[in-house]
Design a protein around this motif. Structure first.
Motif, short mmCIF file in Angstrom:
data_model
loop_
_atom_site.label_atom_id
_atom_site.label_comp_id
_atom_site.label_asym_id
_atom_site.label_seq_id
_atom_site.Cartn_x
_atom_site.Cartn_y
_atom_site.Cartn_z
N LYS B 152 0.82 -1.20 0.00
CA LYS B 152 0.00 0.00 0.00
C LYS B 152 0.87 1.26 0.00
CE LYS B 152 -4.23 1.17 2.57
NZ LYS B 152 -4.92 0.84 3.84
N ALA B 153 1.89 1.24 0.83
CA ALA B 153 2.72 2.43 1.03
C ALA B 153 3.31 2.93 -0.28
CB ALA B 153 3.82 2.14 2.04
N THR B 154 3.67 1.99 -1.16
CA THR B 154 4.38 2.39 -2.39
C THR B 154 3.57 2.10 -3.65
OG1 THR B 154 5.42 0.23 -2.38
CG2 THR B 154 6.66 2.03 -1.38
N GLN B 155 2.36 1.57 -3.48
CA GLN B 155 1.53 1.19 -4.63
C GLN B 155 2.22 0.21 -5.58
OE1 GLN B 155 0.60 5.23 -5.85
NE2 GLN B 155 -1.53 4.94 -5.24
N ASP B 156 3.04 -0.66 -5.02
CA ASP B 156 3.67 -1.70 -5.83
C ASP B 156 2.85 -2.97 -5.75
OD1 ASP B 156 6.00 -0.30 -6.73
OD2 ASP B 156 6.80 -0.45 -4.69
N LYS B 157 2.50 -3.51 -6.92
CA LYS B 157 1.75 -4.77 -6.98
C LYS B 157 2.68 -5.82 -7.56
CE LYS B 157 -2.69 -6.69 -8.46
NZ LYS B 157 -4.00 -6.44 -9.07
N LEU B 158 3.14 -6.73 -6.72
CA LEU B 158 4.17 -7.69 -7.14
C LEU B 158 3.70 -9.12 -6.91
CD1 LEU B 158 7.30 -5.85 -5.70
CD2 LEU B 158 6.42 -5.78 -8.03
N PHE B 159 4.41 -10.08 -7.50
CA PHE B 159 3.98 -11.47 -7.37
C PHE B 159 5.16 -12.38 -7.04
CE2 PHE B 159 5.69 -13.42 -11.19
CZ PHE B 159 5.93 -12.33 -12.00
N PHE B 160 4.83 -13.54 -6.49
CA PHE B 160 5.82 -14.61 -6.40
C PHE B 160 5.14 -15.93 -6.74
CE2 PHE B 160 5.33 -17.13 -2.36
CZ PHE B 160 4.24 -16.46 -1.82
N VAL B 161 5.95 -16.87 -7.21
CA VAL B 161 5.47 -18.19 -7.60
C VAL B 161 6.39 -19.21 -6.95
CG1 VAL B 161 5.04 -19.76 -9.54
CG2 VAL B 161 4.67 -17.30 -9.83
N ASP B 260 2.37 -15.34 -22.57
CA ASP B 260 2.50 -13.91 -22.80
C ASP B 260 2.59 -13.14 -21.47
OD1 ASP B 260 2.11 -11.22 -23.36
OD2 ASP B 260 0.70 -11.58 -24.98
N TRP B 261 1.48 -12.88 -20.85
CA TRP B 261 1.34 -12.22 -19.55
C TRP B 261 1.58 -10.71 -19.57
CZ3 TRP B 261 -1.65 -14.78 -16.56
CH2 TRP B 261 -1.66 -16.18 -16.65
N ALA B 262 1.77 -10.12 -20.76
CA ALA B 262 1.94 -8.67 -20.81
C ALA B 262 0.65 -7.95 -20.38
CB ALA B 262 2.34 -8.24 -22.23
N THR B 263 -0.49 -8.49 -20.75
CA THR B 263 -1.75 -7.85 -20.36
C THR B 263 -1.85 -7.73 -18.84
OG1 THR B 263 -2.93 -8.52 -22.36
CG2 THR B 263 -4.27 -8.13 -20.39
N HIS B 264 -1.46 -8.79 -18.16
CA HIS B 264 -1.50 -8.72 -16.69
C HIS B 264 -0.55 -7.66 -16.15
CE1 HIS B 264 -4.07 -12.21 -16.47
NE2 HIS B 264 -4.06 -12.13 -15.15
N MET B 265 0.63 -7.57 -16.71
CA MET B 265 1.60 -6.61 -16.17
C MET B 265 1.10 -5.18 -16.37
SD MET B 265 3.73 -8.60 -14.80
CE MET B 265 2.60 -10.00 -14.67
N LEU B 266 0.56 -4.91 -17.55
CA LEU B 266 0.03 -3.56 -17.77
C LEU B 266 -1.20 -3.30 -16.89
CD1 LEU B 266 2.00 -3.71 -20.19
CD2 LEU B 266 0.32 -2.38 -21.50
N GLY B 267 -1.99 -4.33 -16.69
CA GLY B 267 -3.17 -4.18 -15.84
C GLY B 267 -2.82 -3.94 -14.39
N HIS B 268 -1.80 -4.67 -13.90
CA HIS B 268 -1.41 -4.50 -12.49
C HIS B 268 -1.11 -3.03 -12.17
CE1 HIS B 268 -0.06 -8.93 -11.59
NE2 HIS B 268 -1.36 -8.80 -11.75
N THR B 271 -4.30 -1.04 -11.63
CA THR B 271 -4.87 -1.27 -10.29
C THR B 271 -4.07 -0.53 -9.23
OG1 THR B 271 -5.79 -3.41 -10.88
CG2 THR B 271 -5.42 -3.02 -8.55
N ALA B 272 -2.74 -0.63 -9.33
CA ALA B 272 -1.90 -0.03 -8.29
C ALA B 272 -2.09 1.49 -8.23
CB ALA B 272 -0.43 -0.38 -8.55
N LEU B 273 -2.21 2.14 -9.39
CA LEU B 273 -2.30 3.60 -9.38
C LEU B 273 -3.73 4.13 -9.31
CD1 LEU B 273 0.48 4.78 -11.87
CD2 LEU B 273 0.56 4.57 -9.39
N HIS B 274 -4.70 3.34 -9.77
CA HIS B 274 -6.06 3.86 -9.87
C HIS B 274 -7.10 3.04 -9.12
CE1 HIS B 274 -4.79 6.86 -12.83
NE2 HIS B 274 -4.00 5.91 -13.29
N GLY B 275 -6.67 1.92 -8.57
CA GLY B 275 -7.58 1.15 -7.72
C GLY B 275 -8.67 0.38 -8.45
N LEU B 276 -8.59 0.26 -9.77
CA LEU B 276 -9.60 -0.51 -10.48
C LEU B 276 -9.52 -1.99 -10.08
CD1 LEU B 276 -9.80 2.07 -12.15
CD2 LEU B 276 -9.87 0.65 -14.22
#
Lengths: 384, 384
Positions: B152-161, B260-268, B271-276
């Protein structure tokens, strides 16, 4: 969709060169018993490749597991595994070797009479861990917990299913299938096709995903099967066939869907009494089975006709006739004959086959448990 | 087909009433921490049903895991689990609760700074075991080892697998989705649809089975998605949607296929900046992404046009245009708008989004790693 539990813990290592990775899948220090069949894995070099990958393990070998593996042979491997304190099995071969290895894995720590695992479905509480290196895509045994074993002395072909006998890992290297005889390739396609049919051609159960997956697998077999015979070293074709055969019987398309399996039961008796290849018996029984049970399977046969064979013209009977005929023609096109008479077996064989079905309690088969001996007789009669 | 390893050890308990079975899946005597979100599972009675099933266990609760779960919230659960010596987690909710629980499972035994699991992909050597009771079919988190967390503090949306964070079991009871708000149902369909697109709409790789499976899942979403909105208590529809969303991201359709997964990265970043909502961002990005990259994706877009949307007429450009338009129309028909402007976001948002992509190293995205910031800019611009 029916309620279901799905759990498939087998790790698949797919692709050329994956045999080199198996050492990482076996506990360090394990005493490994490699099981195999008639020696084709020796000739092709696959056995050597496996042994090179296992150079850091103590390795023993057990050869001679037959097609339709016999209890008599497998018990020799059980004795060897017990006396040599083997703690990991590695099946290198096709479905018969893997099925046989599952029985060995269950029998080694079993304290009772091992035949009871098959004959009485005796519960097992543990099994030796094992992996497989698949050389023949067909049975799906490389990613499931089922095993079929034949007792030579009595010609009984029986099966057991247990979550303890899923392979820990299975290597699927499509290049290992390049040298298969055409008959085994064709048999594999028929076997996988029939596995799908047993889980798909029943009655509608609102299992749309399972239906679509089953249709996708059937379409792939229809497209790739003939190509595998025409171009034995086409990697893409072999890869698609191999993965299709595995997915045909790894529990996925059957989860939540009704299942039949009557074709397999009638086929098993033909193999037991007449020695035909497993897939040959399926090619003989399936078209006749669909014909005899076309009323109860009507809705799914129509869906099959449309989505798999593209049959959208004509009335319902014509489309069902067409779908059954296309199924038969597909098997015949692979050089797998679909009549008992093509194998020199006549109507006189029916009574002994029915007697075996009765002896094995196979008198209420199919998704409605309504395929008794009279309907089985009709199927065999139509299959002559 | 590309070489692959496939291993999915999650046990699926599918169907009405399966919550009652979970006690058998958790080690006897375990101290269980139930994790959930904003309280809908309290209102619907699902939480009570879960607690009844766990009456023989010591049970603790952690509420308040948000959509797009935050590191800040999850660390409170980590502290609770540590101080209470919890040894099993049970996520009850949708993908956000399950994703969050995966992070908790990994962070509890982690000796370093837990944020590094996300920010530096720090290796983990163990994780608390956990299960899930799914209430919202969408993300597929219930049967995979991936997790997305936002700071939340930095609006970073990250993942791990990580293979250690597959759920031990997941209950999929379609009746638990009857009371979902239409927006969440629609989001779930868009999310699953896009997961499939990321693994299917790339380039041909002779992965015929994976293609057929992906197409089967897409067709099921197209058929069942609108019905789920129109008939919320249609069990068969809910069951098909639920199983489809799980299979869309359990590793099966992506094994051996380019991704691919580019759509997800652009989407993330949206969400991080605009909360959609996550799915809203996918509905915005995917059609624009397919348009910008239609040349490299040509062959698969044509296959998609034909097999999924039935587009066989017209020249190639017309069929590709049609397939992209149908995709957009499908999302819009579910009341998920497909333009940034529909959410009050204009072209001025693009520069900050690109800056975030750059900060996260997302400058070589897609199946060819050739989607840099300029192409991402084109996608965002087309999505306005």
């Amino acid at each position: 969709m029916l309620n279901f539990t799905f759990h498939n813990p087998t790790r698949i290592l797919f692709g050329e060169g994956q045999i080199a990775e198996i050492a990482q899948e076996i506990p360090a220090g394990a005493r490994v018993l490699i099981t195999y069949g008639g020696g084709s894995v020796v000739k092709t070099g696959t056995l050597d490749e496996v042994k090179r990958a296992l150079k850091d393990f103590t390795v023993l070998e057990f050869a001679g597991i037959e097609p339709n593996p016999t209890y008599e042979t497998l018990m020799k491997a059980v004795e060897l595994a017990r006396s040599e304190r083997v703690d990991f099995l590695l099946a290198v071969g096709g479905g018969s070797v893997i099925d046989g290895t599952k029985f060995i894995a269950a029998a080694v720590p079993f304290t009772g009479e091992p035949w009871d695992i098959l004959a009485k479905q005796a519960p097992i509480s543990e099994a030796l861990p094992f992996g497989s290196v698949l050389t023949l895509p067909a049975t799906g045994s490389e990613m499931n917990g089922g095993s079929v074993v034949t007792r030579k002395a009595t010609q009984d072909k029986l099966f057991f299913v247990n979550p303890l006998v899923y392979p820990r890992f299975s290597v699927l290297d499509p290049t290992k299938t390049y040298t298969l005889p055409p008959r085994q390739v064709a048999n594999g396609v028929v076997d996988a096709f029939t596995h799908i049919a047993e889980q798909y051609l029943t009655y509608p159960a609102d299992a749309k995903v399972q239906d679509r997956f089953a249709e996708g697998l059937l379409l792939t077999l229809i497209e790739e099967g003939p190509k595998a015979l025409a171009e034995p070293e086409n990697y893409a074709v072999r890869a698609n066939l191999m993965w299709t055969a595995t997915l045909a019987l790894n529990g996925l398309i059957g989860a939540g869907a009704p299942q039949d399996w009557a074709t397999h039961m009638l086929g098993h008796e033909i193999t037991a009494l007449h020695g035909l290849d497993h897939a040959q018996t399926l090619a003989i029984v399936l078209p006749a089975m669909l014909q005899v049970r076309r009323e109860e399977k009507r809705a799914k046969l129509l869906q099959y006709a449309e989505r798999v064979w593209g049959l959208r013209e004509g009335d319902e009977e014509a489309r069902i006739d067409g779908a059954i005929a296309q199924t038969r023609d597909f098997f015949e096109s692979l050089q797998v004959p679909t009549h008992l008479s093509s194998y020199g077996i006549g109507a006189e064989a029916i009574a002994p086959l029915l007697a075996k079905l009765e002896a094995h309690g196979m008198t209420a088969l199919g998704e409605h448990q309504d395929v008794g001996l009279e309907r089985s007789r009709a199927v065999y009669a139509l299959a002559v």
